[in-house]
Write a protein that holds these residues in place. Structure first.
Motif, short mmCIF file in Angstrom:
data_model
loop_
_atom_site.label_atom_id
_atom_site.label_comp_id
_atom_site.label_asym_id
_atom_site.label_seq_id
_atom_site.Cartn_x
_atom_site.Cartn_y
_atom_site.Cartn_z
N GLN A 13 38.64 -25.42 83.23
CA GLN A 13 39.50 -25.25 82.01
C GLN A 13 39.09 -24.49 80.97
OE1 GLN A 13 40.09 -29.37 81.02
NE2 GLN A 13 40.70 -29.99 83.18
N GLN A 14 37.91 -24.19 80.84
CA GLN A 14 37.55 -23.32 79.71
C GLN A 14 37.87 -22.23 79.79
OE1 GLN A 14 33.04 -23.46 79.41
NE2 GLN A 14 33.18 -25.57 78.96
N THR A 15 37.99 -21.41 80.97
CA THR A 15 38.50 -20.06 81.20
C THR A 15 39.90 -20.14 81.88
OG1 THR A 15 37.23 -19.64 83.08
CG2 THR A 15 36.41 -19.16 80.79
N SER A 16 40.48 -21.08 82.45
CA SER A 16 41.60 -21.23 83.16
C SER A 16 42.86 -20.33 82.61
CB SER A 16 42.16 -22.46 83.88
OG SER A 16 42.60 -23.16 82.52
N GLY A 17 43.59 -19.57 83.49
CA GLY A 17 44.58 -18.94 82.94
C GLY A 17 45.58 -18.79 84.16
N LEU A 18 46.94 -18.64 83.88
CA LEU A 18 48.04 -18.57 84.55
C LEU A 18 48.42 -17.09 84.81
CD1 LEU A 18 50.37 -21.36 83.69
CD2 LEU A 18 48.77 -21.35 85.78
N ASP A 21 52.86 -14.80 88.46
CA ASP A 21 53.44 -15.34 89.51
C ASP A 21 53.24 -16.99 89.52
OD1 ASP A 21 51.05 -14.62 90.20
OD2 ASP A 21 51.85 -14.14 92.25
N GLY A 22 52.41 -17.64 88.34
CA GLY A 22 52.37 -18.99 88.20
C GLY A 22 51.36 -19.59 89.05
N PHE A 23 50.09 -18.68 89.24
CA PHE A 23 48.93 -19.26 89.90
C PHE A 23 47.73 -19.37 88.82
CE2 PHE A 23 50.97 -17.41 93.55
CZ PHE A 23 50.99 -18.39 94.58
N GLU A 24 46.89 -20.35 89.07
CA GLU A 24 45.96 -20.82 88.12
C GLU A 24 44.50 -20.03 88.52
OE1 GLU A 24 43.69 -24.14 85.76
OE2 GLU A 24 44.53 -24.87 87.76
N VAL A 25 44.01 -19.29 87.70
CA VAL A 25 42.51 -18.65 88.04
C VAL A 25 41.65 -18.91 86.91
CG1 VAL A 25 43.64 -16.76 89.36
CG2 VAL A 25 43.57 -16.82 86.87
#
Length: 216
Positions: A13-18, A21-25
């Motif tokens: 969660q510290q670096t998660s981004g969308l 097209d809506g995918f979490e990386v």
């Protein structure tokens, strides 16, 4: 174990981004930074010249000009330590730029005319480094394309005012949904097989031409 799982989720969660097209990386981000070093190394009052350089104003600004961020509870405020600010700024820039690219675009060239060009991740990494090192940067539109417009970098301004400098930012080990990863691997494998077959046919044709020329 539950403890290890929670730690893993916290790191994610510290670096998660969308993506667009809506995918979490969630990447691993490495940041090399320090308190701003003086242009010229001078001895201190005690006559010591630091190998790394010492800027009294930069040290004072790093300590006294700390960032206050709002907490989750009502009216609560949390003081951010000076050495947490670089990561805070870099992650926010990462999240802003990853929204401009689709998941597939992160791993391949975004320029249809140049298949060997920079991937989305390389562009993001380059833009993050520019945002933290330069007063002005070239803007990107909502699809990650350059607009030709130059805009002020607020992150560089914040770092300067707080006596900090970032030397290098690296993005690596990007994680995302395993099912999507497997699908992409299969797609890439199919593409590589097609390329390999075309190259095999080309080599056979060349061998045939050489054989004919040699016979003649």
């Amino acid at each position: 174990s539950p403890k290890e799982y929670n730690e893993t989720q916290s790191r994610r969660q510290q670096t998660s981004g969308l993506t667009r097209d809506g995918f979490e990386v969630s990447p691993t981000i490495s940041i090399q930074f320090s308190i701003k070093r003086p242009a010229h190394k001078e001895p201190t009052e005690s006559g010591v010249t630091s190998y790394y350089g010492y800027d009294a104003d930069a040290v004072r600004n790093a300590i006294t000009r700390q960032v206050i961020k709002l907490g989750t509870s009502e009216n609560s405020k949390v003081r951010m330590e000076w050495n947490k600010l670089p990561a805070h700024l870099v992650v926010n820039i990462w999240r802003a730029y990853v929204r401009k690219f689709k998941l597939n675009d992160l791993f391949k060239s975004t320029d249809a005319k140049d298949p060997g060009g920079d991937s989305g991740l390389q562009i993001i990494e380059e833009m993050i480094n520019k945002r933290v090192k330069q007063a002005d940067v070239e803007a990107l539109d909502d699809t990650g394309e350059s607009t030709g417009e130059w805009v002020e970098s607020p992150e560089f301004k914040q770092l300067q005012s707080r006596g900090l400098e970032i030397m290098k930012v690296r993005i690596h080990n990007v994680l995302f949904d395993p099912a999507m990863e497997e699908q992409m691997i299969q797609q890439w494998s199919a593409e590589w097989i097609n390329i390999a077959k075309k190259e095999e046919n080309y080599i056979k044709d060349m061998a045939s031409l050489i054989e004919t020329a040699a016979r003649n």
